[in-house]
Design an enzyme around this catalytic site. Sequence first.
Site, PDB file in Angstrom:
ATOM      1  CG  HIS A 102      -1.979   1.062   1.158  1.00 22.78           C
ATOM      2  ND1 HIS A 102      -2.942   1.233   2.135  1.00 22.78           N
ATOM      3  CD2 HIS A 102      -2.220   2.052   0.254  1.00 22.78           C
ATOM      4  CE1 HIS A 102      -3.715   2.249   1.827  1.00 22.78           C
ATOM      5  NE2 HIS A 102      -3.299   2.772   0.693  1.00 22.78           N
ATOM      6  CG  ASP A 125      -3.052   4.708  13.464  1.00 20.02           C
ATOM      7  OD1 ASP A 125      -2.349   5.437  12.743  1.00 20.02           O
ATOM      8  OD2 ASP A 125      -2.622   3.662  14.002  1.00 20.02           O
ATOM      9  CG  ASP A 204       8.367   0.313   9.822  1.00 20.33           C
ATOM     10  OD1 ASP A 204       8.289  -0.862   9.418  1.00 20.33           O
ATOM     11  OD2 ASP A 204       7.957   0.668  10.941  1.00 20.33           O
TER      12      ASP A 204
END
Length: 1003
Positions: A102, A125, A204
């Site tokens: 994504h 979030d 990450d």
Amino acid sequence: MASLRSPGSREPLRPGDLVIVVIAHNKPDCLERCLAALAQLDEIQSFRIAVSLDDDTAYTKMEAAVQKAAPNLKVDVWRKSKFVGSRAPLQSKNAVSKISEHFRFALAESFERQRFEFAVFLENDLLVAPDFLWLFRSTAWLLQEDPTLFCVSAWNDNGFPGLVSNESKLFRTDYFPGLGWMIHKSTWSLLKEEWPRFPSTGWDHWLRHGSGLYPRECIVPEVSRTHHFDTHGTNVKAGTPFAKKLSGMPSSRLQPHNLGDLEYLLRDPYEAELRQRLRQAEVIRPDRLTALAPKQAYVLPYFRRDYKQLAQKLQLTEAQPRAAHRGVISTRDPVSGARVYLADRTKSQGLLPDSECAEPHPLRRIEKAQPGESCSNMCTRIGMHCADLELEFINDCATLKRFFPCEEGCGHQVGKEIPCYVHDVNKDTGKQCLVTISLRILTRFVDTESLSFFRAAVALPNSLIRQAQQLYSEQFADVTVLDLSDRSLTKREVIQSLKQKSSLVLLCPYASMMKLGLGMLESKIKQPLDIMIFATAHVMRAGGFHALGARDDLIPARRRVFLSSRHLFGMAPGALLAPGQEPGFPEEASHSKFGPEVYRLSNEDAEQRHLTVPIGLQIIRSTNATDVARELAELHSQMGIKSIHVVPDQPRLTAALASLLAAETGGECTVTTGTQLEPSIDAILVAGSAPNYVNLAQEFPRLARWQAGKKKGSIIVAGAAKNHASAVWMAFAIEDQRAEEALQRTSVEFGRKDRRLKWDELHFDLRSRVNKGNARKEAEVAIARGVESLGDPWDMWLGRLLAYQDRHNNVNVRFLATQFGHELGSWVQQQREQWESGALKGHKVARLKGLGVMLDPDSETFAKGLSELRVYVAQHRKRTVPAFYVTSSGFKLGEWVLEQRTKQRRGKLSLQRQQLLKEAFFLWQPAEAPASMFTHPDDPDAAELTHAIEAELRSLRWQPISQRRTIFRSFVLRHHPDISDSPYANDAIRFLSEVRDWFLAGH
């Protein structure tokens, strides 16, 4: 500093160049809150916002949430297809892989199809702070101007309560934080072909460890600009310790346009400032974390294996070091608020002193294990030793790709097996970094060097010589192996052996270094030894002839290898010994004297690996042979001691004790002395009227060596023999840095209390070295004797100064002041005189200044007054100070101001101090400043230009700081060599760099 690109390159980012991309999946409530927070930002209406969606079953409800949350904003919706660019459909249903794909889609959409210059990526979030948008707008120019940067992030991984407070402060880190981050399109061009398909621990982690961007860095705020609110995500789940910790993290309330001049974040000024701060900070060890001064700064060097324990104490992220710049994490002690710099010894070269850094092993060998083979098994197979520390130096993709194919990318694994190549989804390979020690070092050296013959020397403790003779003779059957401890071996024979063109190994006890050195000098051979190896190299810290092997002028060697349980840099044990106590002490060793330790295995690590056992002090009451034998028999029964070695050599005493002890124990406990072949002994019995501490320290390898059933090595001393306890503590200080530091701190406490310390008052590192079962009173006496004989009297005086501070709440000691009857004022004055002459050592200067002692009262009082004056002007917006005004810290500012006026009128105030007072906006009608305060070029035409610049800057010096920054930037642009046609542009820029701090000083 990087040169300016164009006159407008540092302006805030324009709306058309930036897109804010919200990454969302299938939670409309989270998306609504996130967009509502973005809608509150200043100027947000002018910027493009996009919501990226990847769940085709939730598109309808997510798009409805967009319309509901941000009706007044223009928000694009990007739907991710099953194909991302040229990639095949993703087969994995793993959430981590889906999130990675994504993000890849959002990055490609932002830079390839929408063609934005910059993009900010924000998970849905997260809530944002008021200056979230301004953070990215004001820092974008840094990513273009500084090639060592690649991102700006809104998140500080260590931004926990009590650790951060400065909302306008930004810093650099080589650990990618994520959670609201921006990159330039040029960075995506480097990443898009390498982006991982199946990142096992997240995209990450791959960006940090496997993308190839390291060591490029990110700009991060001290106080985070994003905040988690959803506790049902992939990584953040309600009720977990991680979620609880995140919920308490502070978020900035700073309004836009308050970050100030960000030029300090460019690499060169940032590095210079950090180096300066680290130089001024006190270097400490982990045990000091419980007693830090609130307003002081400290540097704590560490190895990666120790990080988790330190992170727990400092309340940092525990999994791995985060928010570091070149291995240095800047944080605060949660208890005292003191500034603490955690510095990784393997990554902080150039920032830490050389003595605190770890370097790669010069003889290391990197090997590839077979699939499924563990490190230990592979080591056994090839006859080598695995060294965990070396893994820190090869933990990068470039090294991995030399050994493994890395078909699906590189380096995005984390955990105990890093670095590694995952050949099977269910298995990890073992560690590959290897290092040889002791005999194997020489074996490896001979195997790798193309030498027709070699000459080597091995320095050893006396107690290991006979064993080494046997081992080296077996290993090198065709090589001459000489034992220099052999008294029958003459210097002439050593010289003849050195002159022979054949391989030679010299086994040299530390006590025989002079014999080797004289042999080298008198042989007059021009070629140095090929290698010299030092086992238990900390014995060299005794100084004198023991340290001669480190002198290249006496024993030249192409390569030196040091093996030790502790660091060898810095000061010999003389740092703790009273001056003049022993010839050659104290002797301060330069950093180059010992060189980097090739291999260091700490006592704690050795004990954990069952290589050694701890060593403890055992006190006996008796002094005559019969009673001593009876007490030794009791120790045999209670502690299982079976072999006792008498130091120094005492043949008659040993024979008597052996006979008596054989009768007491039925021959189960033996007593020996002299040079023995046994590799391990249970206890040392200290004998004689003046035992040598170096001889004791050289027995420690045998005493600490592990063997089945052995739990501890004991040093047995007579409680009535003062010299015995002193020698033991001196041996501990040579061998173990913790003991040395504990003795030093105890010496300070002796002076502070003006008496011997009671058992519960003693440092734990000292108490832990005394075997259980000893009477406390006897143990107190034994430790006190060690401190009194080993301690530096300077530390005693420092303790008296601390006692004075406890009593008077300050360290402003008058000349005639006393403490416990000692002339403390006179001693403080002596320290000032030594400091002025340059004779006071740096670590002593740091300790005095840490207490607030003014070594230069005039300069330090002026600095204190100037600081208080600046605070007063800033708070009261006034340029006059009442005559009797006293600050909250107790400083008499009014009297100090009057004193400065008086000095100025009498011509006793220097021009530099007058200018500093001017910069503090001090109103006093001072005399005119000189025509020029700065250095101008020798060329008359260039000087004419710089004088004109100075005159113009003087006329503008009293403008507000915000105006002065703009003015100074215009001067730089006007005279920059890339813009100005003047032949003296370089002179002008050099002059501007000199006056910058002066022109921008003050508020």
